[in-house]
Design a protein around this motif. Sequence first.
Motif: not given
Ligand SMILES: CC[C@H](C(=O)O)C(=O)SCCNC(=O)CCNC(=O)[C@H](O)C(C)(C)COP(=O)(O)OP(=O)(O)OC[C@H]1O[C@@H](n2cnc3c(N)ncnc32)[C@H](O)[C@@H]1OP(=O)(O)O
Length: 139
Positions: A55-57, A68-70, A79-81, A110-112, A121-123, A129-131
């Motif tokens: 689990i990555e907190l 922030t938005n999430f 659950q985030h990704h 990334g963190a590793h 996520p919409k696609d 999804t993180e790769i």
């Molecule tokens: C990298 C270090 C570490 C690692 O493992 O190495 C990490 O994993 S760090 C994790 C944090 N970093 C990220 O998540 C980077 C990628 N994420 C993004 O670019 C944004 O979070 C993004 C674009 C996915 C969403 O941005 P934001 O929340 O500002 O936009 P919206 O609120 O307008 O959302 C758009 C649309 O997407 C839906 N959404 C947002 N987040 C998620 C999610 N985690 N899972 C599923 N869906 C998500 C959101 O509900 C909006 O949908 P809508 O139908 O328009 O409401």
Amino acid sequence: MKLGRLNHVGVATPSIESSIAHYRETMRAEVIREPFDLPEQKVKVCFVDTPNSQIELIEPLGEDSPLTNFLAKNPLGGQHHLCFEVPDIDEARAYFEGKGKRILGPTRIGAHGTPIFFLHPKDMEGVLTEIMESPRQAH
Ligand SMILES: CC[C@H](C(=O)O)C(=O)SCCNC(=O)CCNC(=O)[C@H](O)C(C)(C)COP(=O)(O)OP(=O)(O)OC[C@H]1O[C@@H](n2cnc3c(N)ncnc32)[C@H](O)[C@@H]1OP(=O)(O)O
Ligand SMILES: [Co+2]
């Protein structure tokens, strides 16, 4: 592209400290790793090891964190990704681009400590999804 193991499930939280207490006390997980900051990714991270994954907190770090938005929509966190490993990050990036999937930003470390990127996520059936390039494959 060859799909590797599920490396981790990203779980957003407003407080890594309270989430660590939850995983230690309620889930009886052995949380042995210290939280650490990833300023370039604007998150604080703490890994919770499970027998077959992690689990990555993740907690926002700074104002314009990608979390922030999430957390505004999910104040308790959640659950985030999902993060999957691949043998070659560049080949994977080209593969998903070829499939017309939106890649969020540049490939970065990334963190590793290995290269990662995120797919919108919409696609991806609604799943952020993180790769990640498998640690053992890192060049
Ligand atoms: C990298 C270090 C570490 C690692 O493992 O190495 C990490 O994993 S760090 C994790 C944090 N970093 C990220 O998540 C980077 C990628 N994420 C993004 O670019 C944004 O979070 C993004 C674009 C996915 C969403 O941005 P934001 O929340 O500002 O936009 P919206 O609120 O307008 O959302 C758009 C649309 O997407 C839906 N959404 C947002 N987040 C998620 C999610 N985690 N899972 C599923 N869906 C998500 C959101 O509900 C909006 O949908 P809508 O139908 O328009 O409401
Ligand atoms: Co992650």
